[in-house]
Motif scaffolding. Structure first.
Motif, mmCIF file in Angstrom:
data_model
loop_
_atom_site.group_PDB
_atom_site.id
_atom_site.type_symbol
_atom_site.label_atom_id
_atom_site.label_comp_id
_atom_site.label_asym_id
_atom_site.label_seq_id
_atom_site.Cartn_x
_atom_site.Cartn_y
_atom_site.Cartn_z
ATOM 1 N N UNK A 121 0.824 -1.207 0.000
ATOM 2 C CA UNK A 121 0.000 0.000 0.000
ATOM 3 C C UNK A 121 0.860 1.259 0.000
ATOM 4 N N UNK A 122 1.910 1.265 0.800
ATOM 5 C CA UNK A 122 2.813 2.420 0.856
ATOM 6 C C UNK A 122 3.551 2.600 -0.475
ATOM 7 N N UNK A 123 3.828 1.486 -1.141
ATOM 8 C CA UNK A 123 4.472 1.576 -2.444
ATOM 9 C C UNK A 123 3.563 2.194 -3.483
ATOM 10 N N UNK A 124 2.268 1.890 -3.391
ATOM 11 C CA UNK A 124 1.298 2.460 -4.324
ATOM 12 C C UNK A 124 0.941 3.898 -3.979
ATOM 13 N N UNK A 125 0.764 4.149 -2.689
ATOM 14 C CA UNK A 125 0.325 5.462 -2.211
ATOM 15 C C UNK A 125 1.195 5.853 -1.014
ATOM 16 N N UNK A 126 2.247 6.618 -1.238
ATOM 17 C CA UNK A 126 3.204 6.948 -0.163
ATOM 18 C C UNK A 126 2.574 7.544 1.083
ATOM 19 N N UNK A 127 1.442 8.243 0.930
ATOM 20 C CA UNK A 127 0.797 8.879 2.081
ATOM 21 C C UNK A 127 -0.297 8.015 2.709
ATOM 22 N N UNK A 128 -0.435 6.775 2.240
ATOM 23 C CA UNK A 128 -1.470 5.892 2.777
ATOM 24 C C UNK A 128 -1.362 5.807 4.307
ATOM 25 N N UNK A 129 -2.497 5.888 5.055
ATOM 26 C CA UNK A 129 -3.886 5.826 4.605
ATOM 27 C C UNK A 129 -4.516 7.180 4.259
ATOM 28 N N UNK A 130 -3.727 8.222 4.211
ATOM 29 C CA UNK A 130 -4.264 9.537 3.840
ATOM 30 C C UNK A 130 -4.322 9.649 2.319
ATOM 31 N N UNK A 131 -5.354 9.031 1.766
ATOM 32 C CA UNK A 131 -5.513 9.038 0.313
ATOM 33 C C UNK A 131 -6.793 9.766 -0.066
ATOM 34 N N UNK A 132 -6.823 10.280 -1.270
ATOM 35 C CA UNK A 132 -7.999 10.975 -1.784
ATOM 36 C C UNK A 132 -9.028 9.960 -2.273
ATOM 37 N N UNK A 133 -10.226 10.440 -2.556
ATOM 38 C CA UNK A 133 -11.256 9.545 -3.054
ATOM 39 C C UNK A 133 -10.881 9.011 -4.434
ATOM 40 N N UNK A 135 -7.752 8.358 -5.361
ATOM 41 C CA UNK A 135 -6.771 7.299 -5.086
ATOM 42 C C UNK A 135 -7.455 6.049 -4.548
ATOM 43 N N UNK A 136 -8.521 6.237 -3.776
ATOM 44 C CA UNK A 136 -9.295 5.086 -3.294
ATOM 45 C C UNK A 136 -9.887 4.320 -4.477
ATOM 46 N N UNK A 137 -10.383 5.039 -5.472
ATOM 47 C CA UNK A 137 -10.900 4.403 -6.687
ATOM 48 C C UNK A 137 -9.808 3.565 -7.342
ATOM 49 N N UNK A 138 -8.630 4.144 -7.476
ATOM 50 C CA UNK A 138 -7.499 3.444 -8.083
ATOM 51 C C UNK A 138 -7.141 2.189 -7.278
ATOM 52 N N UNK A 139 -7.125 2.325 -5.971
ATOM 53 C CA UNK A 139 -6.802 1.196 -5.101
ATOM 54 C C UNK A 139 -7.784 0.047 -5.295
ATOM 55 N N UNK A 140 -9.063 0.343 -5.199
ATOM 56 C CA UNK A 140 -10.075 -0.706 -5.237
ATOM 57 C C UNK A 140 -10.248 -1.308 -6.628
ATOM 58 N N UNK A 141 -10.277 -0.457 -7.646
ATOM 59 C CA UNK A 141 -10.613 -0.920 -8.984
ATOM 60 C C UNK A 141 -9.415 -1.476 -9.749
ATOM 61 N N UNK A 142 -8.227 -0.964 -9.463
ATOM 62 C CA UNK A 142 -7.068 -1.345 -10.262
ATOM 63 C C UNK A 142 -6.044 -2.201 -9.526
ATOM 64 N N UNK A 143 -6.223 -2.386 -8.235
ATOM 65 C CA UNK A 143 -5.247 -3.165 -7.483
ATOM 66 C C UNK A 143 -5.890 -4.289 -6.676
ATOM 67 N N UNK A 144 -6.895 -3.947 -5.850
ATOM 68 C CA UNK A 144 -7.521 -4.962 -5.002
ATOM 69 C C UNK A 144 -8.214 -6.032 -5.845
ATOM 70 N N UNK A 145 -9.070 -5.614 -6.783
ATOM 71 C CA UNK A 145 -9.770 -6.594 -7.608
ATOM 72 C C UNK A 145 -8.796 -7.437 -8.432
#
Length: 267
Positions: A121-133, A135-145
């Motif tokens: 997660x930190x590699x994808x979003x250095x400021x995680x868990x302080x991510x924007x909505x 970035x949340x879309x990117x996380x869920x749709x392009x990485x988690x799934x």
């Protein structure tokens, strides 16, 4: 999931199911006081697998949220309704997909129960868990799934559409692998359970009307309330409730299954 002698309620996350459970908790408490013999005789019959329960909340159903992520909880879909209750009517709640997406972001289940490692997660979003909505879309749709579906991952099916398939299709993985815009009507007809959906924005009044047609008729007024019942961990602070047109189009593109099934939200 709730099982009663009148219906099965499927609890889709972030659609007001906690409100439904909360009201039924009040109803059952009063029912036990007012009809103790009926209640306990019914409980005995249910435990012996002889009769349908007056009310039973199933919180320990073993089901899968993704192909390789078995879980136990209350959000099982129609394919996990116990066999003896599969002929009962099924009810559930629908919600504007954009509002559901916003609600999921602010509920922050993804932060409390991350599906990727902290290093990832930190590699994808250095400021995680302080991510924007966004970035949340990117996380869920392009990485988690993509991680969970692996070789079966489809770019054209979003998180909420998979969740919808999982909850209401009789063979979720078959539908996920095979549904297209061309065969959508036939897939829905042959592989989705017939469900009566209540609108979340009118949940109190629509549920009250429905309950009047069941054996819970005497308690229908319990749903006449403006009281909100939130799930544990909810963040009820004021938050933005709108998305940019560009971002909304991204959601609509990924969630075409929901917007086709519920065209009233495609405005």
């Amino acid at each position: 999931m709730i099982i009663t002698r009148d219906f099965v309620f499927i609890h889709m996350p972030k659609t007001g199911g906690t409100f439904v459970h909360g009201i039924f908790k009040q109803i059952v408490a009063n029912y036990k006081q007012e009809h103790p013999v009926k209640w306990y005789m019914n409980r005995i019959g249910y435990k012996l697998n002889l009769i349908a329960p007056v009310y039973q909340k199933l919180t320990n159903v073993e089901y899968y949220e993704y192909p390789n992520n078995d879980v136990t909880g209350q959000h099982a879909g129609v394919s996990f309704i116990p066999g003896e209750y599969k002929k009962l009517p099924v009810i559930s709640v629908k919600r504007d997909p954009a509002k559901k997406f916003i609600s999921a972001f602010y509920y922050r289940w993804w932060e409390r129960f991350p599906t990727l490692s902290e290093t990832h997660l930190k590699g994808l979003f250095p400021n995680y868990p302080n991510i924007s909505i966004e970035e949340y879309f990117d996380l869920e749709y392009n990485h988690v799934l993509k991680r969970f579906f692996s070789a079966d991952f489809r770019e054209d099916i979003g998180v909420m559409s998979w969740q919808f398939i999982r909850m209401y299709a009789t063979d979720p993985m078959y539908v996920y692998k095979n549904i297209t815009k061309a065969n959508f009507p036939e897939i829905v007809k042959t592989h989705f359970k017939n469900v009566d959906f209540f609108e979340m924005e009118q949940l109190s009044s629509e549920f009250e009307t429905y309950i009047r047609s069941t054996s819970f008729d005497e308690y229908a007024d319990y749903f006449k309330t403006e009281k909100r019942i939130y799930p544990p961990g909810s963040n009820n602070k004021k938050r933005p409730e709108s998305l940019s047109e560009e971002f909304l189009e991204k959601i609509k593109t990924k969630e075409w299954i929901l917007y086709t099934y519920f065209p009233e939200y495609n405005v």
